[in-house]
Design a protein around this motif. Structure first.
Motif, PDB file in Angstrom:
ATOM      1  N   GLU A 164     -31.580 -45.083 113.986  1.00 55.31           N
ATOM      2  CA  GLU A 164     -32.299 -45.980 114.884  1.00 55.31           C
ATOM      3  C   GLU A 164     -33.715 -45.452 115.085  1.00 55.31           C
ATOM      4  OE1 GLU A 164     -32.113 -48.769 116.465  1.00 55.31           O
ATOM      5  OE2 GLU A 164     -30.135 -49.348 115.714  1.00 55.31           O
ATOM      6  N   VAL A 167     -36.145 -44.383 119.343  1.00 58.80           N
ATOM      7  CA  VAL A 167     -35.237 -43.904 120.385  1.00 58.80           C
ATOM      8  C   VAL A 167     -36.028 -43.148 121.454  1.00 58.80           C
ATOM      9  CG1 VAL A 167     -33.244 -42.409 120.849  1.00 58.80           C
ATOM     10  CG2 VAL A 167     -33.282 -43.849 118.807  1.00 58.80           C
ATOM     11  N   ALA A 173     -36.694 -42.163 126.840  1.00 61.05           N
ATOM     12  CA  ALA A 173     -35.805 -42.973 126.005  1.00 61.05           C
ATOM     13  C   ALA A 173     -36.422 -44.357 125.808  1.00 61.05           C
ATOM     14  CB  ALA A 173     -34.431 -43.090 126.657  1.00 61.05           C
ATOM     15  N   ALA A 177     -34.529 -49.620 121.955  1.00 64.35           N
ATOM     16  CA  ALA A 177     -33.508 -48.898 121.185  1.00 64.35           C
ATOM     17  C   ALA A 177     -32.262 -48.680 122.029  1.00 64.35           C
ATOM     18  CB  ALA A 177     -34.067 -47.561 120.710  1.00 64.35           C
ATOM     19  N   ALA A 178     -32.460 -48.361 123.306  1.00 60.96           N
ATOM     20  CA  ALA A 178     -31.317 -48.162 124.203  1.00 60.96           C
ATOM     21  C   ALA A 178     -30.516 -49.448 124.358  1.00 60.96           C
ATOM     22  CB  ALA A 178     -31.802 -47.666 125.566  1.00 60.96           C
ATOM     23  N   LEU A 181     -28.355 -49.828 121.319  1.00 59.34           N
ATOM     24  CA  LEU A 181     -27.216 -48.912 121.398  1.00 59.34           C
ATOM     25  C   LEU A 181     -26.205 -49.376 122.440  1.00 59.34           C
ATOM     26  CD1 LEU A 181     -29.129 -45.524 121.122  1.00 59.34           C
ATOM     27  CD2 LEU A 181     -27.648 -46.547 119.382  1.00 59.34           C
ATOM     28  N   TYR A 204     -29.453 -45.549 127.772  1.00 62.29           N
ATOM     29  CA  TYR A 204     -30.694 -45.056 128.380  1.00 62.29           C
ATOM     30  C   TYR A 204     -30.407 -43.867 129.298  1.00 62.29           C
ATOM     31  CZ  TYR A 204     -35.280 -45.032 130.608  1.00 62.29           C
ATOM     32  OH  TYR A 204     -36.513 -44.652 131.060  1.00 62.29           O
ATOM     33  N   LEU A 207     -29.391 -40.700 127.267  1.00 64.06           N
ATOM     34  CA  LEU A 207     -30.424 -40.126 126.415  1.00 64.06           C
ATOM     35  C   LEU A 207     -31.650 -39.650 127.178  1.00 64.06           C
ATOM     36  CD1 LEU A 207     -30.395 -42.680 123.454  1.00 64.06           C
ATOM     37  CD2 LEU A 207     -29.359 -40.416 123.506  1.00 64.06           C
ATOM     38  N   ILE A 228     -25.120 -39.145 118.869  1.00 66.13           N
ATOM     39  CA  ILE A 228     -26.491 -39.420 118.442  1.00 66.13           C
ATOM     40  C   ILE A 228     -27.320 -38.146 118.557  1.00 66.13           C
ATOM     41  CG2 ILE A 228     -27.091 -40.267 120.756  1.00 66.13           C
ATOM     42  CD1 ILE A 228     -29.117 -42.154 119.307  1.00 66.13           C
ATOM     43  N   VAL A 230     -31.228 -36.896 118.504  1.00 63.97           N
ATOM     44  CA  VAL A 230     -32.579 -37.418 118.691  1.00 63.97           C
ATOM     45  C   VAL A 230     -33.594 -36.414 118.145  1.00 63.97           C
ATOM     46  CG1 VAL A 230     -34.258 -38.265 120.375  1.00 63.97           C
ATOM     47  CG2 VAL A 230     -31.814 -38.656 120.752  1.00 63.97           C
ATOM     48  N   ASN A 235     -36.912 -40.869 116.013  1.00 63.79           N
ATOM     49  CA  ASN A 235     -35.708 -41.408 115.387  1.00 63.79           C
ATOM     50  C   ASN A 235     -34.451 -40.848 116.045  1.00 63.79           C
ATOM     51  OD1 ASN A 235     -37.286 -42.802 113.607  1.00 63.79           O
ATOM     52  ND2 ASN A 235     -37.029 -41.364 111.920  1.00 63.79           N
ATOM     53  N   GLY A 236     -33.375 -41.590 115.921  1.00 63.04           N
ATOM     54  CA  GLY A 236     -32.078 -41.123 116.365  1.00 63.04           C
ATOM     55  C   GLY A 236     -31.049 -41.349 115.283  1.00 63.04           C
TER      56      GLY A 236
END
Length: 282
Positions: A164, A167, A173, A177-178, A181, A204, A207, A228, A230, A235-236
């Motif tokens: 992803e 991230v 975060a 992206a959160a 996810l 969120y 992370l 995940i 990070v 990127n994640g």
């Protein structure tokens, strides 16, 4: 099929009765205030405004007094009841992000019928008949929102690992992206028959702490569904733990898009990949 069959977690008859009683009580209060204003106006026309003026010069004007606003009052009440029953029924969990956004827009714009037993019965009969297709759309929606410019992400299936982007955004975060996810969490939880985590268990929330502390390169477990890692570049790397749920998601994609998935290879299916320098480069 009755509403009790369609929505087992809440009494629609009871909700409709409370809705009607609340609107009736507000209507009575509206009439009582109108009667009081009429009495005050018989003394002097300005008396009807004096009692609503607060100490700071602000006006405590009751919206329910005006004919033009009464419909808004009823719609606001109905919006609350529709939102409540959608949440309690669990139907909202089966929707894709786009479908959920359309539903939320209809609530915001008040484009829904009155919250009556007949309307709830009709709406949930339709939703009940469409729920499998709605959840299929949710799975496909999660799949389509992946970042396809990474070789790890296959355009024909969920693999053992996905990547992803964004991230990390502005040192925290990344919100979008959160959300992606969270969609993945929600779909996998529904497939697993478990409750969907609240905000405290959202992507969120999970992370943002490690990202704020600059704890990059360590695997973070996400409810036993996937982990995940990070990286500083934003990127994640997502590594699936529950590969049985991944198989089920892939079967849905294969059913909706025949021929999309490659032949199964038991020697290679969902085996976590590791690359040299992974923790350094992302």
């Amino acid at each position: 099929m009755t509403t009790a069959d369609l929505i087992k977690s809440v009494s629609i008859d009871g909700l409709c009765a409370k809705r009607d009683a609340a609107i009736s009580a507000l209507a009575d209060a509206r009439q009582s205030i109108a009667d009081a204003n009429e009495l005050l106006a018989s003394v002097h026309e300005r008396m009807t405004t004096r009692w609503t003026q607060s100490s700071g010069g602000r006006w405590a004007r009751n919206r329910a007094l005006d004919d033009e606003d009464w419909g808004d009052v009823v719609n606001s009440i109905d919006a609350g009841f529709w939102s409540h029953v959608m949440e309690r029924s669990g139907m909202i969990l089966l929707m894709s992000t786009d479908a959920k956004a359309r539903w939320e827009k209809s609530i915001e714009e008040r484009s829904f019928p009155p919250f009556t037993l007949e309307n709830v019965q009709a709406s949930f009969s339709r939703l009940h008949g469409e729920k499998d297709a709605m959840f299929d759309e949710a799975i496909v929606g999660v799949f389509r929102k992946l970042s396809w410019h990474y070789k790890t992400n296959s355009p024909v299936r969920f693999g053992a690992r996905i990547i992803e982007s964004n991230v990390v955004s502005m040192g925290h975060a990344g919100f979008e992206a959160a959300r992606r996810l969270d969609d993945l969490i929600r779909v996998m939880c529904v497939l697993d028959g478990r409750p969907v985590p609240d905000y405290a268990g959202s992507a969120y929330s999970l992370l943002n702490g490690p990202i704020d502390r600059r704890e990059f390169g360590a695997w973070i477990d996400v409810h036993g569904l996937f982990s995940i890692k990070v990286f500083r570049n934003g990127n994640g790397h997502v590594r699936f733990t529950r590969t049985d749920l991944v198989d089920r998601m892939n079967r849905t994609i294969a059913r909706l898009f025949p021929g999309a998935l490659p032949p199964s290879d038991p020697e290679h299916t969902y085996r976590p990949e590791r690359t040299d320098g992974e923790a350094r480069n992302g």
